[in-house]
Write an enzyme that holds these catalytic residues in place. Structure first.
Site, PDB file in Angstrom:
ATOM      1  N   SER A 148     100.134  94.130  42.253  1.00 45.52           N
ATOM      2  CA  SER A 148     100.218  93.017  42.920  1.00 45.52           C
ATOM      3  C   SER A 148      99.818  91.849  42.256  1.00 45.52           C
ATOM      4  O   SER A 148      99.212  91.725  41.033  1.00 45.52           O
ATOM      5  CB  SER A 148      98.961  93.102  44.019  1.00 45.52           C
ATOM      6  OG  SER A 148      98.793  91.892  44.945  1.00 45.52           O
ATOM      7  N   TYR A 163      90.418  94.804  45.896  1.00 49.76           N
ATOM      8  CA  TYR A 163      91.883  94.930  45.870  1.00 49.76           C
ATOM      9  C   TYR A 163      92.511  94.504  44.335  1.00 49.76           C
ATOM     10  O   TYR A 163      93.041  95.066  43.979  1.00 49.76           O
ATOM     11  CB  TYR A 163      92.797  94.178  47.056  1.00 49.76           C
ATOM     12  CG  TYR A 163      94.026  94.467  47.149  1.00 49.76           C
ATOM     13  CD1 TYR A 163      94.677  95.475  47.854  1.00 49.76           C
ATOM     14  CD2 TYR A 163      94.978  93.377  46.639  1.00 49.76           C
ATOM     15  CE1 TYR A 163      96.103  95.590  47.972  1.00 49.76           C
ATOM     16  CE2 TYR A 163      96.408  93.476  46.649  1.00 49.76           C
ATOM     17  CZ  TYR A 163      96.828  94.664  47.492  1.00 49.76           C
ATOM     18  OH  TYR A 163      98.042  94.829  47.591  1.00 49.76           O
TER      19      TYR A 163
HETATM   20  N1  LIG Z   1     103.134  93.197  51.365  1.00 48.34           N
HETATM   21  C1  LIG Z   1     102.838  92.528  50.216  1.00 48.34           C
HETATM   22  O1  LIG Z   1     102.411  91.335  50.303  1.00 48.34           O
HETATM   23  C2  LIG Z   1     102.194  93.290  49.010  1.00 48.34           C
HETATM   24  C3  LIG Z   1     102.176  92.483  47.770  1.00 48.34           C
HETATM   25  C4  LIG Z   1     101.661  93.169  46.664  1.00 48.34           C
HETATM   26  C5  LIG Z   1     101.568  94.648  46.716  1.00 48.34           C
HETATM   27  N2  LIG Z   1     101.772  95.266  47.672  1.00 48.34           N
HETATM   28  C6  LIG Z   1     101.732  96.631  48.013  1.00 48.34           C
HETATM   29  O2  LIG Z   1     102.544  97.503  48.391  1.00 48.34           O
HETATM   30  C7  LIG Z   1     102.318  98.570  48.584  1.00 48.34           C
HETATM   31  C8  LIG Z   1     103.027  98.936  49.794  1.00 48.34           C
HETATM   32  O3  LIG Z   1     102.340  98.026  50.959  1.00 48.34           O
HETATM   33  P1  LIG Z   1     103.279  97.593  52.284  1.00 48.34           P
HETATM   34  O4  LIG Z   1     103.204  95.941  52.303  1.00 48.34           O
HETATM   35  O5  LIG Z   1     104.519  97.963  52.391  1.00 48.34           O
HETATM   36  O6  LIG Z   1     102.240  97.717  53.260  1.00 48.34           O
HETATM   37  P2  LIG Z   1     102.152  98.827  54.363  1.00 48.34           P
HETATM   38  O7  LIG Z   1     100.805  98.721  55.218  1.00 48.34           O
HETATM   39  O8  LIG Z   1     103.455  98.633  55.287  1.00 48.34           O
HETATM   40  O9  LIG Z   1     102.197 100.127  53.697  1.00 48.34           O
HETATM   41  C9  LIG Z   1     101.358 100.990  53.368  1.00 48.34           C
HETATM   42  C10 LIG Z   1     101.199 102.207  53.382  1.00 48.34           C
HETATM   43  O10 LIG Z   1     100.231 103.058  52.826  1.00 48.34           O
HETATM   44  C11 LIG Z   1      99.813 103.959  53.971  1.00 48.34           C
HETATM   45  N3  LIG Z   1      98.638 104.393  53.337  1.00 48.34           N
HETATM   46  C12 LIG Z   1      97.290 104.028  53.492  1.00 48.34           C
HETATM   47  N4  LIG Z   1      96.238 104.751  53.104  1.00 48.34           N
HETATM   48  C13 LIG Z   1      96.732 105.754  52.904  1.00 48.34           C
HETATM   49  C14 LIG Z   1      96.295 106.887  52.208  1.00 48.34           C
HETATM   50  N5  LIG Z   1      95.004 107.338  51.755  1.00 48.34           N
HETATM   51  N6  LIG Z   1      97.189 107.949  51.749  1.00 48.34           N
HETATM   52  C15 LIG Z   1      98.682 107.704  52.189  1.00 48.34           C
HETATM   53  N7  LIG Z   1      98.997 106.562  52.475  1.00 48.34           N
HETATM   54  C16 LIG Z   1      98.119 105.739  53.044  1.00 48.34           C
HETATM   55  C17 LIG Z   1      99.602 103.213  55.305  1.00 48.34           C
HETATM   56  O11 LIG Z   1      99.586 104.175  56.357  1.00 48.34           O
HETATM   57  C18 LIG Z   1     101.145 102.463  55.030  1.00 48.34           C
HETATM   58  O12 LIG Z   1     102.319 103.378  55.599  1.00 48.34           O
HETATM   59  C19 LIG Z   1     100.912  98.694  48.702  1.00 48.34           C
HETATM   60  O13 LIG Z   1     100.265  99.405  47.676  1.00 48.34           O
HETATM   61  C20 LIG Z   1     100.468  96.990  48.576  1.00 48.34           C
HETATM   62  O14 LIG Z   1      99.153  97.198  48.045  1.00 48.34           O
HETATM   63  C21 LIG Z   1     102.286  94.646  48.966  1.00 48.34           C
END
Ligand SMILES: NC(=O)c1ccc[n+]([C@@H]2O[C@H](COP(=O)([O-])OP(=O)(O)OC[C@H]3O[C@@H](n4cnc5c(N)ncnc54)[C@H](O)[C@@H]3O)[C@@H](O)[C@H]2O)c1
Length: 257
Positions: A148, A163
């Protein structure tokens, strides 16, 4: 033209792929459209199975959806074994499972620290370690982990210290694994997204929050899940064999470095 023996058919495992508006589901769709068999794993097994059947219906590829807790070694081992038994050779691993944490440092309990680091960082270690033996045996693998912009900027959008620490750890872990396994045909890369329009930052983003998050973004908006999925699909694909140990910023220019 690729120089890798890229198998067909082949499977990608997408962790955190169950979220209806998440990056993982967008990636699962892209991969299935490119003829990958896709295993969707999520802590929410019902959501994972729903995405898997969506993919099977839309693209006619083999799929599987299952509950998997990336922080739990037994769950990861069992999940990877099931995927390896049920689907074509496992070539791709995309680690999207993650949780946010807006808690300020003085209020971070040990439990909160462990929760955030276990899911975001230990989960990447466990899933990679579980898929690597098979990939090494077959001489081909593509791993893409999700860091991230919080790793680079110490947060700044929503989540805070645990985080940022976990996401920074993913970069070091991925580079270290790349050193060890790239000579065996396996690439390991990281993508570091800026603010993306998903529900991870405390629920669905309002137009006001999106505008606030976009203030210093050079392209003037937050990103979409599919934009991150497109980059990840490329890194998982046959043309990315000469890319390893890399970290790709995808943040609309929020971080210029
Ligand atoms: N959205 C953003 O702005 C952003 C920015 C940088 C990084 N990210 C990263 O991208 C990735 C995807 O995030 P997103 O934005 O699609 O969010 P999201 O919340 O839609 O997806 C995250 C998923 O991870 C699952 N999850 C949580 N704990 C878990 C576990 N213990 N085992 C298996 N699955 C688990 C959740 O149920 C969810 O489906 C994450 O790692 C997040 O940190 C997101």
């Amino acid at each position: 033209m690729t120089t890798d023996p890229f198998p067909s058919p082949r499977t990608a495992l997408v962790t955190g792929g169950g979220s209806p508006r998440g990056i993982g589901r967008a990636l699962a769709h892209r991969l299935a459209a490119q003829d990958w068999a896709v295993a969707v794993a999520d802590i929410d097994g019902t959501a994972a199975r729903a995405v898997a059947s969506e993919l099977a219906d839309s693209y006619g590829v083999p799929t599987m959806g299952a509950r998997l807790d990336v922080g739990d070694p037994a769950s990861v081992r069992e999940g990877v074994t099931r995927v390896e038994q049920a689907l074509p050779p496992l070539v791709g691993l995309a680690n999207l499972a993650g949780v946010s944490s807006p808690v300020e440092i003085l209020d971070v309990t040990v439990d909160e620290w462990d929760r955030v680091v276990d899911i975001n960082l230990r989960g990447v270690f466990l899933t990679c370690q579980a898929v690597l033996p098979g990939m090494i045996e077959r001489g081909i693998g593509r791993i893409v982990n999700v860091s991230s912009i919080s790793a680079q900027r110490g947060g700044g959008t929503y989540s805070k210290a645990p985080y940022s620490a976990a996401k920074a750890g993913i970069i070091g872990l991925s580079r270290a694994m790349a050193r060890e396994v790239s000579p065996r045909g396996i690439t390991v890369n990281t993508v570091a997204p800026g603010p993306i329009d998903t529900d991870i930052m405390g629920g669905r983003l309002t137009e006001e929050r999106k505008a606030a998050m976009a203030t210093d973004v050079l392209v003037g908006r937050v990103g979409t899940p599919d934009e991150v999925a497109a980059l990840m699909a490329f890194l998982l694909g046959p043309d990315a064999g000469y890319i390893t140990a890399a970290t790709y910023d995808i943040n609309g220019g929020l971080q210029v470095s």
